[in-house]
Design an enzyme around this catalytic site. Structure first.
Site, PDB file in Angstrom:
ATOM      1  N   THR A   1       0.845  -1.184   0.000  1.00 47.20           N
ATOM      2  CA  THR A   1       0.000   0.000   0.000  1.00 47.20           C
ATOM      3  C   THR A   1       0.884   1.238   0.000  1.00 47.20           C
ATOM      4  OG1 THR A   1      -1.776   1.188   1.177  1.00 47.20           O
ATOM      5  CG2 THR A   1      -0.196  -0.013   2.530  1.00 47.20           C
TER       6      THR A   1
ATOM      7  N   HIS B   1       2.732 -11.340  14.369  1.00 49.42           N
ATOM      8  CA  HIS B   1       3.848 -11.836  15.180  1.00 49.42           C
ATOM      9  C   HIS B   1       3.635 -13.283  15.611  1.00 49.42           C
ATOM     10  CE1 HIS B   1       7.557 -11.438  17.080  1.00 49.42           C
ATOM     11  NE2 HIS B   1       7.343 -10.456  17.937  1.00 49.42           N
TER      12      HIS B   1
END
Length: 371
Positions: A290, A342
């Protein structure tokens, strides 16, 4: 015979849609393949067509959320064709107003009549009620507009991404001098050869592919308790439209040259302007890029695009003083951000990915062999 009308599959990761516009209300006579209603997702709109000719019965109302595969009505093929078929429904009896002191939501029925349809347009669904504590405003100081169905779905998905992933963002900066020099030098010849301009995005797409190959732990997704590792390089590129953000996918980026990448991006940009991006354009993809820099963003933390586990954010190119070989020089610099889940990706892997991307773009000669 009654032919069921179902919500069709709209691509992976899409499990529900919102009824955006009802084009033919219940009780209407419809022809085969006539447009009945339009549904909306966080990606695209899609029209639902009549499966047969007959009398239409719908069991949904505007702005109602429906699931993929859900039956939303039927067409009675044995229903009598009205002697005069017009686009205007017959007069609707005036609904009895509710007492002002005791506002109530309309009773939900499995089958909606024309009266129910009209009332549904006037009364928002229970779950879309405004905050119980209204925001105090002074008359004439603010304006209000209803949140679109698409924006509500986008909001839900963004909150879901934040709440269901262990999202973390790491940053780096890239000296864009080499890329800018190549673009300036190859500008005319690139247009003559490929018919499109050489932009920054193709450098980043090819740089991301190289970084994913060097760090395959980034090219993953979580499916239940299993980790999926993608061996393809289908890169989603976020495109801003009047309706909201869409992420069409450029497929097989490892096999495309710079010209082919730029042509694909130009095609999607044109589709976005025309509102013709389809479900197939948005399916798949294991990684997203993006670019907030086109709007002037200096730094941001992009939100994941589920079920993907990583997204790269590009930002504005700004001239800044930096140290090169113990000398302070002015260079065009860009901050880049990698947001990642994560649970699947360790910090070391995320940092190494950005370092590889930085090295590729600051010395892009190996990316330009097929220019």
């Amino acid at each position: 015979m009654k032919i069921d009308i179902k919500i069709p599959s709209l691509g992976e990761s899409i499990s529900e849609a919102t009824i955006n516009t009802i084009l033919k209300p219940s009780g209407s006579f419809v022809k085969l393949d006539e447009e009945i209603l339009e549904i909306e997702t966080d990606k695209v709109n899609q029209v639902i067509y009549a499966p047969q000719q007959g009398i239409l019965t719908l069991s949904v109302a505007k702005e109602e959320v429906v699931k993929i595969g859900q039956i939303i009505g039927f067409v009675d093929t044995e229903g009598k064709v009205p002697s005069t078929v017009t686009d205007s429904p017959p007069p609707i009896p005036k609904a009895q107003p509710l007492p002002p002191s005791k506002p109530q939501a309309p009773e939900v029925s499995a089958r909606h009549t024309q009266t129910d349809f009209v009332q549904s347009l006037q009364t928002p669904p229970q779950e879309n009620k405004p905050m119980s504590t209204p925001i105090p405003t002074k008359e004439g100081t603010v304006s209000r507009r209803k949140m679109s169905a698409l924006r509500k779905v986008i909001a839900t998905r963004l909150v879901e991404a934040k709440n269901t992933t262990a999202m973390l963002t790491t940053f780096n900066e890239i000296d864009m001098s080499a890329v800018m020099a190549i673009r300036a030098h190859e500008k005319e010849s690139f247009i003559k050869k490929h018919g499109v301009k050489l932009g920054f995005m193709s450098f980043f797409v090819k740089g991301v592919v190289a970084a994913l190959k060097a760090n395959p732990q980034i090219n993953v997704a979580l499916d239940g308790e299993e980790i999926l590792t993608y061996h393809t390089y289908d890169i989603g590129v976020a495109v801003s439209t009047e309706r909201g953000l869409m992420v069409p996918v450029v497929r097989g980026c490892d096999t495309l040259n710079f010209g082919e990448v730029e042509k694909a991006l130009e095609t999607y940009a044109k589709k976005a302007r025309e509102g013709s991006i389809g479900i197939d354009d948005l399916k798949g993809g294991s990684f997203t890029i993006t670019n907030g820099g086109v709007f002037g963003s200096l730094l941001s933390t992009p939100i994941l695009n589920p079920p993907q586990s990583a997204i790269l954010g590009m930002h504005a190119i700004v001239k800044r003083p930096v140290v090169v070989e113990d000398q302070i020089v002015i260079r065009p610099m860009m901050y880049v951000a990698l947001s990642y889940d994560h649970r699947l990706i360790d910090g070391k892997e995320a940092v190494l990915f950005l370092v590889h991307l930085k090295q590729s773009l600051e010395d892009p000669s190996r990316l330009l062999l097929d220019l």
